[in-house]
Scaffold this active site. Structure first.
Site, PDB file in Angstrom:
ATOM      1  CG  HIS A 302      -2.026   0.991   1.094  1.00 17.40           C
ATOM      2  ND1 HIS A 302      -2.823   1.134  -0.020  1.00 17.40           N
ATOM      3  CD2 HIS A 302      -2.419   1.960   1.955  1.00 17.40           C
ATOM      4  CE1 HIS A 302      -3.665   2.132   0.170  1.00 17.40           C
ATOM      5  NE2 HIS A 302      -3.441   2.652   1.355  1.00 17.40           N
ATOM      6  CG  HIS A 336      -2.946   6.980  -2.033  1.00 20.68           C
ATOM      7  ND1 HIS A 336      -3.581   5.929  -2.645  1.00 20.68           N
ATOM      8  CD2 HIS A 336      -3.288   6.915  -0.727  1.00 20.68           C
ATOM      9  CE1 HIS A 336      -4.283   5.256  -1.750  1.00 20.68           C
ATOM     10  NE2 HIS A 336      -4.126   5.839  -0.577  1.00 20.68           N
TER      11      HIS A 336
END
Lengths: 409, 259
Positions: A302, A336
């Site tokens: 992530h 992101h």
């Protein structure tokens, strides 16, 4: 850790086509080329009338790509990006083939987003006018209720593709378009459908730029995942899809082999301090794939570049995987991309499986002391049989996916 | 499709004037409304200070989720969950859009993280200490049927029981000129593979579902989650067949064996 037993191995799901469109360009080859060349897609924030001092991963070409006339009712930045991403890499052909094999009512549409087309609602407020009675109203071009609700994305894609199976928009923040793989796999395994279009789309908008800024999570510099001096994330936008179908026994090709989902049960916007939820999601994904952690060749982390996420994720990875794992965050390339991160980084994991390109981490130089030997900043070219992707979201919502190749088990 | 089946092990319900499933069932059968119904839900799961600050979407979702688990006699932290809302918290969306138009750097960080569609799911897992999977889904008018499909698919693959929660709030501000939803409405089911309780069997079929003419559907018609109400009318009144709007000109046909 709670005393739930790990799940049983699951039947493989074939991946008939996959694609991502990000700040690196449109389609898989643009992604693979930029990864290999370490050519990042971040630029100084030039989005909106009063841009914050940060860097963003903005997709080129959206402004020049209006929706076809027949789909004009769904016009907005997010659906434009959805349409653009859907034209790449044979997605529509693979979807049409699945529809012709099984029927439109046997193909599901499960897509993820964080904010869908809220950018259109923000614009409606910014350009508000008054109606004939003097009451405040949206400008006439934005008086289209469907783009002012979350299911704008799923509804648009349903009309754009003609798919008639279950159709839902999943919105669990930054895990959204990883969870779509799990939900579609369940619909296939349960016999509700035979195939699915999965994916996710999120576009830059005021809500996320100013919202993450308010939380103090945005860096003024290009993000540096897992670097000791990282100080926040760079936001990006992206869209991507995959066509999934029940795999025939012994068939070759790229496959979804496992998923794991969990909750942190800790905090709305901060990860569990010991990474318990992340560990559970990774453990369950490996169990459904029926493999040991040592079998995984590449893990796309992530890795948001916030101080909290990266340290905790690195520790969870070090506790579960051997030192030989090659794990990295690709958010230095794309930013992101929030609700699209799941599909984008699943595509990067699939590129690793297809090409043997195990990407490193861009912009980062000095590893955080929390990083184990698994966290890699440099590329490696090496064939691998198994690749994974982690996606974690607000609300402590975690999803891990395992991809493999037919016959690789 | 292969029919999917589940037992309804527990039910929760909250709307203005009907603050629980017993009250909703009584209203559906007799038309009576309880006296002194509270104006807003007060889920005991949240500490008092958080209860005051929590958005109405979170309050109603947690209230009905907790009631359904209590009714089923199952520990909330043992259940995976599916949270369904057409629009999320419309008051927060209006706040975000208003603030962004006027003073974007003044966006409240708490309001921002409460603006995610999975806010109720997040507060639920935090409040109950539940580390099982949770998801948050929207499918416009088909939201409840689609969420029910996901819950049934979880049961058909590897869950023994699943919590399903549907809720929507009222539209406010400029957004209410585009999005129509009134009042606060929530309902929850604990669905189990086996055990005592009404047994539902679900199949996706061709044709639109009607809006429903039962007492709960008529009373709650203006809320965006109203398409779920025909099921709750059927459960309250012992009807054995109900159709839920599923989108794309199809409906989810539910056969109910009340046992």
């Amino acid at each position: 850790m709670p005393a739930t037993s790990p799940p049983r191995p699951m039947p493989p799901i074939a991946i008939r086509a996959f694609s991502a469109t990000t700040a690196l360009g449109h389609g898989v080859e643009a992604q693979a080329g930029a990864l290999a060349a370490r050519r990042g897609g971040l630029r100084r924030n030039d989005f909106g009338p009063s841009p914050l001092p940060t860097w963003i991963g903005r997709v080129d070409g959206i402004e020049d790509a209006p929706l076809p006339e027949a789909l004009a009712a769904w016009e907005c930045r997010n659906n434009r990006l959805a349409w653009l991403a859907l034209q790449q890499d044979g997605l529509r052909e693979a979807l049409e083939a699945a529809v012709s094999r099984h029927g439109a009512d046997r193909v599901a549409l499960v897509v993820g987003t964080s904010t869908s087309s809220i950018g259109a609602s923000e614009e409606g407020y910014a350009r508000a006018t008054v109606d004939a009675q003097g009451q405040p109203c949206f400008p006439p071009d934005l008086q289209r209720p469907m783009v002012h609700t979350l299911h704008s994305l799923g509804d648009f894609l349903q009309h754009a593709t003609g798919v008639r199976g279950p159709c839902m928009t999943v919105a669990t923040a930054c895990s959204s378009s990883a969870k779509v793989f799990a939900q579609a796999a369940r619909l296939i395994h349960a016999g509700v459908v035979d195939a699915a279009l999965v994916g996710g789309v999120d576009t830059l908008c005021g809500s996320v730029l100013f919202g993450f800024n308010a939380l103090g999570l945005v860096s003024a510099e290009p993000c540096r995942p897992f670097d000791a001096s990282r100080d926040g994330l760079s936001l990006g936008e992206a869209g991507g899809f995959a066509v999934l179908e029940r795999a025939a026994p012994d068939e070759d090709g790229l496959q979804l082999r496992g998923y794991g989902e969990s909750s942190d049960a800790h905090h709305m916007s901060a990860p569990h301090p010991e990474g318990l939820g992340a560990t559970l999601a990774m453990r369950d994904a490996l169990a459904r794939a029926g493999i040991d952690p040592g079998a995984v060749g590449y893990l796309n982390l992530h890795g948001t570049s916030t101080p909290a996420n990266d340290a905790i994720e690195a520790r969870a990875v070090a506790a579960l995987f051997p030192d030989s794992l090659h794990a990295s965050s690709t958010k230095g390339w794309t930013g992101h991309t929030l609700g699209a991160a799941g599909i984008v980084e699943s595509v990067f994991a699939l590129i690793a499986l297809r090409d043997g390109l195990l990407p490193g981490t861009l912009n980062s130089a000095t590893p955080d002391p929390a990083c184990g030997p698994q966290i890699r900043f440099d590329h490696v070219q090496r064939p691998t049989a198994w690749a994974m992707n982690n996606s974690f979201g607000f609300g402590g919502n975690n999803c891990s996916l395992v991809f493999g190749k037919g016959g690789a088990a | 499709m292969t029919p999917l089946a589940a037992t309804i092990a527990g039910i929760g319900y909250w709307s203005e004037g009907l603050p629980g499933w017993a009250a909703a069932r009584a209203f559906a059968n007799t038309g009576t409304l309880p006296a002194d119904a509270p104006a807003r839900p007060a889920p005991q799961l949240l500490p008092a200070n958080e209860r005051r600050r929590a958005p109405p979407s979170v309050l109603v979702a947690l209230e009905v989720a907790q009631a359904a688990c209590r009714d089923a006699g199952l520990a909330p932290d043992s259940l995976p969950s599916v949270f369904i809302s057409t629009h999320g918290d419309l008051g927060i969306t209006d706040y975000m859009c208003t603030t962004l138009a006027q003073a974007p750097t003044e966006v409240s960080p708490t309001k921002f993280h409460n603006s995610v569609h999975n806010a109720a799911a997040g507060y639920w897992t935090i409040g109950t200490g539940c580390m099982r999977t949770t998801t948050a889904i929207s499918a416009h008018r088909a939201s409840f049927a689609q969420g029910l499909l996901e819950a049934l698919a979880q049961l058909a693959t590897d869950a023994d029981a699943v919590l399903l929660v549907g809720y929507d709030t009222w539209a406010t501000g400029l957004l209410s000129t585009m999005t129509h939803s009134e009042g606060l409405l929530g309902a929850a089911l604990v669905l189990a593979r086996t055990g005592p309780g009404p047994r539902i069997t679900a199949t996706l079929e061709e044709g639109e579902a009607g809006a429903g003419d039962g007492p709960l559907a008529m009373r709650g018609h203006a809320n965006a989650m109203a398409p779920m109400l025909p099921l709750f009318d059927a459960l309250a009144c012992g009807r054995d067949r109900v159709a839920l709007h599923a989108g794309a000109g199809r409906h989810l046909q539910l056969d109910i064996a009340h046992g």
